[in-house]
Design an enzyme around this catalytic site. Sequence first.
Site, PDB file in Angstrom:
ATOM      1  N   GLU A  21     -20.435  89.216  -7.723  1.00 55.05           N
ATOM      2  CA  GLU A  21     -19.825  88.070  -7.054  1.00 55.05           C
ATOM      3  C   GLU A  21     -19.908  88.237  -5.540  1.00 55.05           C
ATOM      4  O   GLU A  21     -19.653  89.315  -5.008  1.00 55.05           O
ATOM      5  CB  GLU A  21     -18.362  87.930  -7.483  1.00 55.05           C
ATOM      6  CG  GLU A  21     -17.679  86.734  -6.862  1.00 55.05           C
ATOM      7  CD  GLU A  21     -16.314  86.479  -7.473  1.00 55.05           C
ATOM      8  OE1 GLU A  21     -16.250  86.328  -8.711  1.00 55.05           O
ATOM      9  OE2 GLU A  21     -15.325  86.456  -6.726  1.00 55.05           O
ATOM     10  N   LYS A  26     -18.418  84.324   7.230  1.00 58.29           N
ATOM     11  CA  LYS A  26     -17.893  83.395   8.241  1.00 58.29           C
ATOM     12  C   LYS A  26     -18.868  83.126   9.380  1.00 58.29           C
ATOM     13  O   LYS A  26     -18.745  82.124  10.085  1.00 58.29           O
ATOM     14  CB  LYS A  26     -16.579  83.941   8.799  1.00 58.29           C
ATOM     15  CG  LYS A  26     -15.466  83.967   7.754  1.00 58.29           C
ATOM     16  CD  LYS A  26     -14.119  83.672   8.355  1.00 58.29           C
ATOM     17  CE  LYS A  26     -13.112  83.206   7.309  1.00 58.29           C
ATOM     18  NZ  LYS A  26     -13.103  83.988   6.045  1.00 58.29           N
ATOM     19  N   THR A  52     -18.443  82.375  -4.527  1.00 57.15           N
ATOM     20  CA  THR A  52     -17.124  81.742  -4.571  1.00 57.15           C
ATOM     21  C   THR A  52     -17.130  80.459  -3.771  1.00 57.15           C
ATOM     22  O   THR A  52     -18.002  80.225  -2.925  1.00 57.15           O
ATOM     23  CB  THR A  52     -16.035  82.691  -4.028  1.00 57.15           C
ATOM     24  OG1 THR A  52     -16.283  82.919  -2.640  1.00 57.15           O
ATOM     25  CG2 THR A  52     -16.046  84.006  -4.776  1.00 57.15           C
ATOM     26  N   ARG A 111      -8.895  76.271 -10.585  1.00 56.04           N
ATOM     27  CA  ARG A 111      -7.867  75.358 -10.102  1.00 56.04           C
ATOM     28  C   ARG A 111      -7.862  75.321  -8.578  1.00 56.04           C
ATOM     29  O   ARG A 111      -7.829  74.262  -7.965  1.00 56.04           O
ATOM     30  CB  ARG A 111      -6.513  75.826 -10.623  1.00 56.04           C
ATOM     31  CG  ARG A 111      -5.380  74.867 -10.345  1.00 56.04           C
ATOM     32  CD  ARG A 111      -4.095  75.466 -10.814  1.00 56.04           C
ATOM     33  NE  ARG A 111      -3.870  76.764 -10.180  1.00 56.04           N
ATOM     34  CZ  ARG A 111      -2.798  77.528 -10.405  1.00 56.04           C
ATOM     35  NH1 ARG A 111      -1.859  77.125 -11.246  1.00 56.04           N
ATOM     36  NH2 ARG A 111      -2.652  78.677  -9.808  1.00 56.04           N
ATOM     37  N   GLY A 112      -7.898  76.471  -7.978  1.00 55.90           N
ATOM     38  CA  GLY A 112      -7.853  76.531  -6.510  1.00 55.90           C
ATOM     39  C   GLY A 112      -6.502  76.987  -6.005  1.00 55.90           C
ATOM     40  O   GLY A 112      -5.498  76.963  -6.739  1.00 55.90           O
ATOM     41  N   GLN A 184      -9.655  87.989 -13.805  1.00 61.11           N
ATOM     42  CA  GLN A 184      -9.222  88.624 -12.569  1.00 61.11           C
ATOM     43  C   GLN A 184      -9.524  90.111 -12.655  1.00 61.11           C
ATOM     44  O   GLN A 184      -9.686  90.669 -13.745  1.00 61.11           O
ATOM     45  CB  GLN A 184      -7.694  88.450 -12.411  1.00 61.11           C
ATOM     46  CG  GLN A 184      -7.289  87.134 -11.780  1.00 61.11           C
ATOM     47  CD  GLN A 184      -7.630  87.105 -10.294  1.00 61.11           C
ATOM     48  OE1 GLN A 184      -8.677  87.605  -9.875  1.00 61.11           O
ATOM     49  NE2 GLN A 184      -6.744  86.488  -9.516  1.00 61.11           N
TER      50      GLN A 184
END
Lengths: 671, 671
Positions: A21, A26, A52, A111-112, A184
Amino acid sequence: MHISAKLAEAQRLQRPSYSFEFFPPKTAQGVQNLYDRMDRMHGFGPSFIDITWGAGGRLATLTCEMVNTAQSAYGLETCMHLTCTDMQKSKIDEALKEAYNAGCTNILALRGDPPREKEKWEATAGGFRYAKDLVKYIRDAYGNHFDIGVAGYPEGCDDQDDPELLIEHLKQKIDAGGTFVITQMFYDADLFLEWVAKCRKAGINVPIIPGLMPIHTHAAFMRRANWTKCHVPPEWHEKLNPIKNDDAAVREVGAQLVADLCRKLLDNGIIHLHFYTMNLAQATRMVLDSLALTPTSDSPASKPLPWRQSLGLNRRDENVRPIFWRNRNRSYVARTQDWDEFPNGRWGDSRSPAYGELDTYGIGLKGTNEANRKLWGEPKTLKDVADLFVSYMSGKVEALPWSESPISSEADTLRDDLINLNSRGLLTINSQPPVDGARSSHPVYGWGPRNGYVFQKAYLEVLVSPELITELLTRMDRNEDITYYAVNQAGDLKTNAGDGSGHGDEGPNAVTWGVFPGKEIVQPTIVETVSFLAWRDEFFRLGNDWSRCYDASSVSRHVIKEMMETWYLLNIVHNDFRQQRGIFPLFEGLQVPDMDQPMKGLTNGDTHSNDKKPTVNGKHSASNVNGHAEAEAQTNGEKPETQGADLSEPHVTGADTSKKDDKATNGYHDA
Amino acid sequence: MHISAKLAEAQRLQRPSYSFEFFPPKTAQGVQNLYDRMDRMHGFGPSFIDITWGAGGRLATLTCEMVNTAQSAYGLETCMHLTCTDMQKSKIDEALKEAYNAGCTNILALRGDPPREKEKWEATAGGFRYAKDLVKYIRDAYGNHFDIGVAGYPEGCDDQDDPELLIEHLKQKIDAGGTFVITQMFYDADLFLEWVAKCRKAGINVPIIPGLMPIHTHAAFMRRANWTKCHVPPEWHEKLNPIKNDDAAVREVGAQLVADLCRKLLDNGIIHLHFYTMNLAQATRMVLDSLALTPTSDSPASKPLPWRQSLGLNRRDENVRPIFWRNRNRSYVARTQDWDEFPNGRWGDSRSPAYGELDTYGIGLKGTNEANRKLWGEPKTLKDVADLFVSYMSGKVEALPWSESPISSEADTLRDDLINLNSRGLLTINSQPPVDGARSSHPVYGWGPRNGYVFQKAYLEVLVSPELITELLTRMDRNEDITYYAVNQAGDLKTNAGDGSGHGDEGPNAVTWGVFPGKEIVQPTIVETVSFLAWRDEFFRLGNDWSRCYDASSVSRHVIKEMMETWYLLNIVHNDFRQQRGIFPLFEGLQVPDMDQPMKGLTNGDTHSNDKKPTVNGKHSASNVNGHAEAEAQTNGEKPETQGADLSEPHVTGADTSKKDDKATNGYHDA
């Protein structure tokens, strides 16, 4: 390909697989660095990666762009995360469409995070409240196009600790159309396995993928553990605490702990491991190495073609490319992304493929001027440039403006010849040795299905100074096994292909091909005029970009610019793939003159500059004569010992680095 | 290709060329014989052929059909004669359209013979009066599609003796759009050369092709000379008269006379010779041999592909075909004539090519029943059939129902193996040896442009009795280098391709390919399912046609019919083209049992027939066991000496007929 199909295949073969993942960085430089890392991590052999969702504004765009790049340029099967509670429906539609267009077929529906000012979840107007709403929406809109993953929480989540309720929610997400679960992160295998058992009991039958967090530093490990509130077995703290200030030791011990965790999962029938890489490679690599899961030279990763295939929407059947972009895969994908069709089987009659312009993102020179000056130094003379190329060929410099990666092991057999050429100022850009039917499983040359044979014609791309080009062309014109194209920045093209000389048609020349059981002949790499001219633009653009890394009045800027303006980019194919060393003898005795002298027009004390004939426009006639004389002398001194290729070791002729001359030398020994 | 372009090429290369004229025969058998002859004469290397216009009714249709067949099936560049004075305009339109659709691009525009009852020429209503009218009409209707030839009369013609006027007429025909001239036959070189000089003086600048009549018999020679009123140099009569009753001597002396005439023409700058063959091959061949113009094994005719290319309208780029029709080229062209596109580069995704039905003209068994019985005898047992096949493999029988020509020299290296198989009742239909990169100029295996390499995978097609098929399939399934398809008349298909066994995809398998300078890989021959099933239909149809050459109650009819009903047609590809003898060891120890016994159900004293298990439907279990036992015994007695292919002579592995075992035998030595 759907992740659930990949998992089923891993299960069928009982061959553990894994995935990585990443998240959108940035900064632009961060994105570039991550791309490079993703490219390298392709070599670890992940079954897929995921990116993500960068909720909000630019980062969301970046997620889509990264999915596209990973899928198309790096050929990584990519799963896009998508969150819903903080998104307008129109944004979700857009993201799904972009994923579709990128060739992406896997979505992780989430979901967020809650908007900060609110305590409880609320659907945005016209939006979604739960992940299951998003799952259903995607399923309704795209049918079975996307495989849809959902998140699992073995140890509870932020706003819900009731394990039974969480499993019920998970069941609802699956019932809505979810086809696999990624959990998770956790550190306790027993807790995970118990939870999986509960899920199964609750009727959740889709694959459940454990999420694993390799340990990069002790601080990060602790921060993560606190943040996710997951249970850390006491043993982990016992082992890590005493060494917490020694990053290397933490990584080492951490890798063993995570590997032990993985082993326990594998032993309990879990076939796939998902790593939260935190955009870093090393810690994950150490875990995989410890598990002995990464490809080795004994069992290399399967390589369907000699170059990395794209997984873009229309590109999955693409299997022919020009050789020129071999070291700039991403640029090739970018410049061809608007094609309606991609060559399959043959390059064919696409005689005028329209290559994208050079201002497309990602085509110019990478890195900052400062970083590039540090990497390539500040060449003052042609000799300095030649030395840089020699360093690259020797593996001492990691990249050149035209090669984004270190020199590959395929060049091993050519290394001495390449170093020799470059040291004489013949700057090599791209090359491949001849291969006369290596097994498709060959660790260096092999590709394609098993029990096949792969072949290559010798190829060399070289930047040639104007003093040498005429003599070289004459030598090549005399050799009927050679086809070549030479072009300078101004577009002066010289070729012997399609000129009726019998060297070849003007059509594409296949330079890599493979023969496999029960299949048509595959020919993944070709040389062809229009593509070469498109590559020429990019080549000189990169060179000029390099020159502009230096101050406008600097010697380095001048030296490189001068080369770009006057030298020829030359590609050579030796069509007889049975000749072991057909190309290099062409250069015998050739050497760029006065390489260690400052170049003309410079006022830094070059006392010879007025004596020299100008080197611009190939008019360096005095040196040219010298070059010829040298060539003859050296050639006469090195008579070829034998005629004809040595056929006693026919399988990989390229593997023989002997200097034995072969018949290709006939063409110019009596020159 | 236009004849004038071919002539220009011959002129440029200073390489003499020649062409053959044929006329439509009066009977169907005559047409068939002529096709066979045209097919053989392709090997003489003519630059083009022409077919005279069969004025009136059926013969006109036949001209069109022959042009189509010559152009499409035999790949002969064909010029169609067309006359106008005796034709309705609509008929001319039709003929031109048919020529166009056949891919024909050359027309010889003629006036035509006068209707018998009239003394002077008259145009038919709405028709044409002179050849020049026809030339102009074709030019107007088709632009430059057709090259248009016209007739020249060096010694006058039927109704016009004024040489000046005839040259004026010729000039008018050229001015109307004629692009080359073919003359009436003549024997006097000086007269011809003088006439050519006059034509040039009159401004006729197109190529002028001399028409030459080889001498078949003295009577025909005299008849022709009288009929055309052309001047015969006294020397010809002096040499031919004394031997006029000895046909062989006339042909021999005649060939020398015509060859001398040709030599004189060639010495005077005439680059092309046109022969009136009278549909016969021998006399023309003798002239060409005397001139040393025909291809030899030292300088074979250029062979762009391993099979004869079609020159049909849409087929000129066709370069991939299934191997099955290798000995039935014409049938393949007929069964695919309605395809919109033809495979170029790859067989590709044409997964369901629609093959024409078997009732298409020319697909059934050739020749009369009587002729076929004479050719193939009246087999009473399987042994008789096997003996016939052995005779074909040995070159003693010229054709088999499935092979229209004698066995080719390519089979030389396989001959012993083929004879051995057939003698054991394993009837071979088609085969090719493996070739690991022979030079494209190789006299047997070579094809394609010079300086290339050609390759083949070993291929064998064999008719297998039901007693042996199961054991064979088992052996092949164990060998990962083998792909096979087996099918019987009822359509029971067995294959290991695309079954996930790793033997290959279900896609096409390239079995012949070539690597050439400056070109993509060419792969002219493939093996593929749908095509094999279409070939299966044709194969069993031909076998049944053969059985029907014999009386319905005859033993021969029964024997052949029984084979067609119960045996399997099996094709085998050995995918490792470096193994010299990969296929034949599969058959070790296998032999059809009781081959010299009458087949079951016959009442002519077969005392064993009641003891035998039935051979129908592969249930001959007792013999099957015997077959196994034999196989084991024989295998154990012949232990392989070496493992791995001998790589010391890799260029043409198929040329080595040694019986050395290789690794392909691993699969069943422990069976």
